[in-house]
Scaffold this motif. Structure first.
Motif, short mmCIF file in Angstrom:
data_model
loop_
_atom_site.label_atom_id
_atom_site.label_comp_id
_atom_site.label_asym_id
_atom_site.label_seq_id
_atom_site.Cartn_x
_atom_site.Cartn_y
_atom_site.Cartn_z
N GLU A 64 0.96 -1.15 0.10
CA GLU A 64 0.05 -0.04 -0.02
C GLU A 64 0.86 1.36 0.06
O GLU A 64 0.53 2.37 -0.81
CB GLU A 64 -1.01 0.02 1.23
CG GLU A 64 -2.00 -1.08 1.14
CD GLU A 64 -2.77 -1.25 2.38
OE1 GLU A 64 -2.58 -0.18 3.31
OE2 GLU A 64 -3.57 -2.12 2.64
N LYS A 67 2.26 1.89 -3.27
CA LYS A 67 1.23 2.17 -4.28
C LYS A 67 1.05 3.89 -4.04
O LYS A 67 0.94 4.63 -5.01
CB LYS A 67 0.14 1.48 -4.17
CG LYS A 67 0.07 0.13 -4.82
CD LYS A 67 -1.36 -0.58 -4.57
CE LYS A 67 -1.18 -1.89 -4.98
NZ LYS A 67 -2.67 -2.76 -4.86
N GLU A 68 1.09 4.19 -2.86
CA GLU A 68 0.89 5.42 -2.39
C GLU A 68 1.86 6.73 -2.89
O GLU A 68 1.79 7.45 -3.40
CB GLU A 68 0.71 5.83 -0.80
CG GLU A 68 0.41 7.11 -0.46
CD GLU A 68 -0.08 7.41 0.92
OE1 GLU A 68 0.36 8.28 1.39
OE2 GLU A 68 0.08 6.25 1.80
N ALA A 70 3.85 5.76 -5.62
CA ALA A 70 3.98 5.80 -6.90
C ALA A 70 2.87 6.89 -7.39
O ALA A 70 3.08 7.64 -8.46
CB ALA A 70 3.72 4.47 -7.26
N TRP A 71 1.71 6.93 -6.70
CA TRP A 71 0.69 7.76 -7.07
C TRP A 71 0.98 9.29 -6.87
O TRP A 71 0.81 10.12 -7.68
CB TRP A 71 -0.70 7.47 -6.26
CG TRP A 71 -1.85 8.26 -6.45
CD1 TRP A 71 -2.59 8.11 -7.30
CD2 TRP A 71 -2.13 9.61 -5.48
NE1 TRP A 71 -3.75 9.41 -7.22
CE2 TRP A 71 -3.30 10.09 -6.51
CE3 TRP A 71 -1.58 10.30 -4.62
CZ2 TRP A 71 -3.98 11.30 -5.69
CZ3 TRP A 71 -2.06 11.18 -4.01
CH2 TRP A 71 -3.37 11.80 -4.38
N LYS A 72 1.49 9.41 -5.74
CA LYS A 72 1.99 10.86 -5.19
C LYS A 72 3.07 11.16 -6.42
O LYS A 72 3.25 12.37 -6.86
CB LYS A 72 3.03 10.80 -4.05
CG LYS A 72 1.85 10.81 -2.75
CD LYS A 72 2.67 11.09 -1.52
CE LYS A 72 1.77 10.92 -0.48
NZ LYS A 72 2.23 10.98 1.04
N ARG A 73 4.03 10.43 -6.84
CA ARG A 73 5.18 10.68 -7.77
C ARG A 73 4.40 11.01 -9.17
O ARG A 73 4.80 12.10 -9.96
CB ARG A 73 6.16 9.42 -8.03
CG ARG A 73 7.30 9.94 -8.95
CD ARG A 73 8.13 8.82 -9.14
NE ARG A 73 8.54 7.73 -8.28
CZ ARG A 73 7.91 6.55 -8.49
NH1 ARG A 73 7.30 6.24 -9.52
NH2 ARG A 73 8.29 5.70 -7.60
N GLN A 74 3.42 10.23 -9.49
CA GLN A 74 2.47 10.41 -10.72
C GLN A 74 1.91 11.89 -10.73
O GLN A 74 1.98 12.52 -11.60
CB GLN A 74 1.62 9.35 -10.99
CG GLN A 74 0.90 9.33 -12.24
CD GLN A 74 1.74 8.96 -13.13
OE1 GLN A 74 2.81 8.33 -13.02
NE2 GLN A 74 1.66 9.68 -14.45
N GLN A 75 1.38 12.15 -9.46
CA GLN A 75 0.68 13.73 -9.23
C GLN A 75 1.75 14.63 -9.34
O GLN A 75 1.66 15.67 -10.14
CB GLN A 75 0.11 13.62 -7.71
CG GLN A 75 -1.06 12.77 -7.57
CD GLN A 75 -2.16 13.19 -8.41
OE1 GLN A 75 -2.55 14.40 -8.60
NE2 GLN A 75 -2.74 12.01 -9.20
#
Length: 150
Positions: A64, A67-68, A70-75
């Protein structure tokens, strides 16, 4: 005979300015060489580290957390892309405005030319009027004495 006592104090870190600036120059030169080598090799200066390298494998909820992250990096990447796009749009708008200004400058030049033409016409009419007035009042006395007598 025993040797001289050594000082227990730490050595001073004072430098002459010549040494200080020499060190700064050497560091700059070294960094410049490194950048040049990176350009030649075609690699980016800062390679991105792997995402999970800092998280221990036994960490609870590691998936988790990954994933978080990776999501922040994507943002962050999306925000940077949006900023780049915004800057590009601003550049294009400024370029369009500059083109409009070129047209405005041409209009301004035409207006300036017409104004100078009108000014020269005005001067010519003024000179003609003065010439006609001076011929009419040939013996007019414009001295102060004549002004005060009236």
């Amino acid at each position: 005979m025993v040797g001289a006592k050594r000082s227990k104090k730490s050595k001073s870190k004072r430098l002459t300015l010549k040494q200080k600036y020499k060190q700064i120059k050497k560091v700059k030169e070294h960094h410049r060489k490194q950048r040049k080598e990176l350009k030649k090799s075609g690699r980016k200066p800062k390679e991105l580290k792997t995402v999970g390298s800092a998280i221990p494998s036994q960490w609870p909820f590691k998936e988790e957390l990954l994933k978080e992250m990776a999501w922040k990096r994507q943002q962050v990447l999306m925000a940077e892309k949006e900023k780049r796009d915004q800057r590009k749009r601003n550049r294009e708008e400024r370029a369009a405005a500059m083109d409009d200004e070129q047209g405005d400058l041409q209009q301004l030049a035409a207006l300036q030319a017409s104004a100078s033409h009108k000014a020269s016409d005005f001067e010519a009419r003024k000179k003609a009027k003065l010439a006609s007035d001076s011929s009419k009042a040939g013996d007019a006395d414009n001295s102060r004495r004549a002004f005060y007598k009236e």
